[in-house]
Design an enzyme around this catalytic site. Structure first.
Site, PDB file in Angstrom:
ATOM      1  CG  HIS A 129    -116.333 -61.411   4.622  1.00 32.47           C
ATOM      2  ND1 HIS A 129    -117.534 -61.554   5.523  1.00 32.47           N
ATOM      3  CD2 HIS A 129    -115.492 -60.533   5.350  1.00 32.47           C
ATOM      4  CE1 HIS A 129    -117.647 -60.829   6.307  1.00 32.47           C
ATOM      5  NE2 HIS A 129    -116.324 -60.097   6.401  1.00 32.47           N
ATOM      6  CG  ASP A 184    -120.790 -61.940   7.479  1.00 34.39           C
ATOM      7  OD1 ASP A 184    -120.907 -62.679   8.058  1.00 34.39           O
ATOM      8  OD2 ASP A 184    -120.430 -60.596   7.729  1.00 34.39           O
ATOM      9  CE  LYS A 185    -121.664 -60.090  -0.185  1.00 33.73           C
ATOM     10  NZ  LYS A 185    -123.279 -60.059  -0.270  1.00 33.73           N
ATOM     11  CD  GLU A 196    -132.161 -65.930   7.102  1.00 35.43           C
ATOM     12  OE1 GLU A 196    -130.850 -65.188   6.993  1.00 35.43           O
ATOM     13  OE2 GLU A 196    -133.080 -65.184   6.861  1.00 35.43           O
ATOM     14  CD  GLU A 254    -138.784 -70.108   8.396  1.00 37.65           C
ATOM     15  OE1 GLU A 254    -138.123 -70.540   9.342  1.00 37.65           O
ATOM     16  OE2 GLU A 254    -138.422 -69.097   7.992  1.00 37.65           O
ATOM     17  CE  LYS A 275    -114.166 -56.190   6.196  1.00 34.16           C
ATOM     18  NZ  LYS A 275    -114.307 -56.076   7.596  1.00 34.16           N
ATOM     19  CG  PHE A 331    -106.118 -61.733   6.291  1.00 31.83           C
ATOM     20  CD1 PHE A 331    -106.842 -62.758   7.090  1.00 31.83           C
ATOM     21  CD2 PHE A 331    -106.971 -60.873   5.547  1.00 31.83           C
ATOM     22  CE1 PHE A 331    -108.179 -62.701   6.852  1.00 31.83           C
ATOM     23  CE2 PHE A 331    -108.262 -61.152   5.299  1.00 31.83           C
ATOM     24  CZ  PHE A 331    -109.065 -61.855   6.098  1.00 31.83           C
ATOM     25  CG  ASP A 354    -113.603 -63.078  11.808  1.00 30.76           C
ATOM     26  OD1 ASP A 354    -113.847 -62.734  12.886  1.00 30.76           O
ATOM     27  OD2 ASP A 354    -112.722 -62.863  11.018  1.00 30.76           O
ATOM     28  CB  ALA A 355    -119.147 -66.753  13.157  1.00 35.83           C
ATOM     29  NE  ARG A 379    -122.452 -61.381  10.512  1.00 34.60           N
ATOM     30  CZ  ARG A 379    -122.040 -62.085  11.343  1.00 34.60           C
ATOM     31  NH1 ARG A 379    -122.394 -62.315  12.689  1.00 34.60           N
ATOM     32  NH2 ARG A 379    -120.851 -62.864  11.152  1.00 34.60           N
ATOM     33  CE  LYS A 380    -119.356 -57.787   6.067  1.00 35.37           C
ATOM     34  NZ  LYS A 380    -119.860 -58.074   7.491  1.00 35.37           N
ATOM     35  CE  LYS A 415    -134.811 -61.770   3.856  1.00 36.40           C
ATOM     36  NZ  LYS A 415    -134.830 -60.365   4.404  1.00 36.40           N
ATOM     37  CE  LYS A 454    -139.864 -65.278   1.901  1.00 36.76           C
ATOM     38  NZ  LYS A 454    -140.306 -66.404   1.182  1.00 36.76           N
ATOM     39  CG  ASP A 499    -137.041 -57.125   3.520  1.00 39.36           C
ATOM     40  OD1 ASP A 499    -137.383 -56.182   4.018  1.00 39.36           O
ATOM     41  OD2 ASP A 499    -136.969 -58.220   4.429  1.00 39.36           O
TER      42      ASP A 499
END
Length: 384
Positions: free
Chosen positions: A17, A19-20, A45, A58, A170, A239, A247-248, A253-254, A274, A278, A280
């Site tokens: 995917h 994003d993955k 990123e 960074e 998916k 598909f 798709d971008a 994003r997941k 990260k 961090k 998060d």
């Protein structure tokens, strides 16, 4: 459906995917930095579209990293070996590097001239942890099965049992639950959705049968399947165009897929790319251990935990424990147990969970939780 039952759904996405793909690239870069410099500060990123990968963020590290090679090696491992056929090509992709060094303003606030115990949080924010006794892994069944479906698809593709399958996939699983005094008890799988990128040398009907019989029914335990379970296999009907060509993609994003599939809470920030200064990432991992420890000790049947931090401040600003009525103790009593058993300062979390090791590539697909190879999945024996 019975009066005291309800439906809940979680989704997962496969390695390919878009994003993955970005999550895996970002974490592969993080690991490459940590191998040579465990004190690397990384906020990497990635964005992908068509046959282009853009690196942003960074990084301050002593490591010498060939970023283009990391991107291409990661894409190749996933199976992206042709732009027209797969949607991305590891050998010919363009890599645009926009990485810079970490701001000195952040560095002085967080880690410069500070001991591990004094290390401040890398940013403000809130993080969440969750655990439930509904599965052996203490994960929600919905997200657990959704991840397993995508992993099964990848295994069948790599073993050439599904030579027609591409890297992009998916899954979505809906489970009927019974509410048992606040605990969630799985009754049956209500609906399964699977979509996977494919070549044009297989019919839709053949794909539907293969996905239902060799993936869905193989992954989902028989006790959760019945004659009313709905199987929506390749519901779009086609598909062919997948990956970044279709798709971008973007790192982070997941977040719900990475965490608990919509159960409990989801923190304000993503994990991948990260380093562990961090919170998060590091605090989310620590809270998973906290939640799992409470369930393992049978103090609760399910639990959600939230904490918050401020940049440069080591100690948490707030702590909340929600037991959903599944504990003989009050939430306040549970909070005191957490405080007396866990040190949630970032530097201590990093030390105790060994988060300077280059282990993050393995987290970047199929969920960050519920997998026994990770340190935060080992419950602590609590002092009560």
């Amino acid at each position: 459906m019975a009066e005291n039952t309800f439906l809940f759904t979680s989704e997962s996405v496969g390695e390919g995917h878009p994003d993955k793909l970005c999550d895996q690239i970002s974490d592969a870069i993080l690991d490459e930095c940590l191998r040579s410099d465990p004190d690397s500060k990384v906020a990497c990123e990635c964005a992908v579209k068509d046959n282009v990968a853009i690196l942003m963020g960074e990084i301050t590290t002593k490591a010498k990293v060939d970023y283009t090679k990391v991107v291409r090696d990661t894409a190749e491992k996933i199976g992206y070996d042709g732009y027209l056929s797969k949607g991305f090509d590891s050998k010919s992709c363009t890599v645009l590097n926009l990485l810079a060094e970490q701001s000195p303003d952040i560095a002085q606030a967080v880690h410069v001239n500070k001991s591990a115990e004094e290390l401040g949080a890398g940013d403000q924010g809130f993080m969440c942890g969750y655990a439930s006794d509904e599965t052996e892994e203490m994960m929600p069944l919905t997200i657990h099965l959704a991840h397993k479906i995508n992993k099964k698809l990848a295994d069948l593709r790599r073993s050439n049992i599904f030579p027609w399958a591409g890297p992009d996939s998916k899954s979505q699983v809906t489970v009927e639950y019974r509410n048992e005094n606040g605990a969630c008890v799985p009754v049956r799988v209500h609906t399964v959705v699977i979509s996977v990128q494919h070549s044009d040398n297989i019919s839709l009907e053949e794909m539907k049968v293969a996905l239902r019989e060799q993936v869905a029914k193989d992954v989902i335990p028989e006790k959760y399947r019945d004659d009313k379970t709905v199987y929506l296999m390749q519901p779009s009907g086609k598909f062919l165009i997948g990956g970044p060509r279709g798709d971008a993609g973007l790192t982070g994003r997941k977040t719900v897929v990475d965490a608990y599939g919509g159960w409990g809470g989801s923190g304000g920030g993503a994990f991948s790319g990260k380093d562990s200064s961090k919170v998060d990432r590091s605090a989310s991992y620590a809270l998973r251990q906290v939640a799992k420890s409470l369930v393992a000790a049978k103090l609760v049947r399910r639990v959600s935990i939230q904490v918050s931090y401020a940049i440069g401040v080591p100690n948490t600003l707030s702590l909340h424990v929600e037991s959903y009525g599944t504990s003989s103790k009050t939430n306040k009593e549970l909070e005191e147990i957490v405080k007396s058993n866990f040190d949630l300062r970032p530097g201590v979390i990093i030390r105790d969970l060994k988060l300077k090791d280059p282990i993050f590539s393995n987290t970047s697909c199929y969920g960050h939780f519920g997998r026994p190879e990770f340190t935060w999945e080992k419950p602590k024996i609590l002092k009560l």
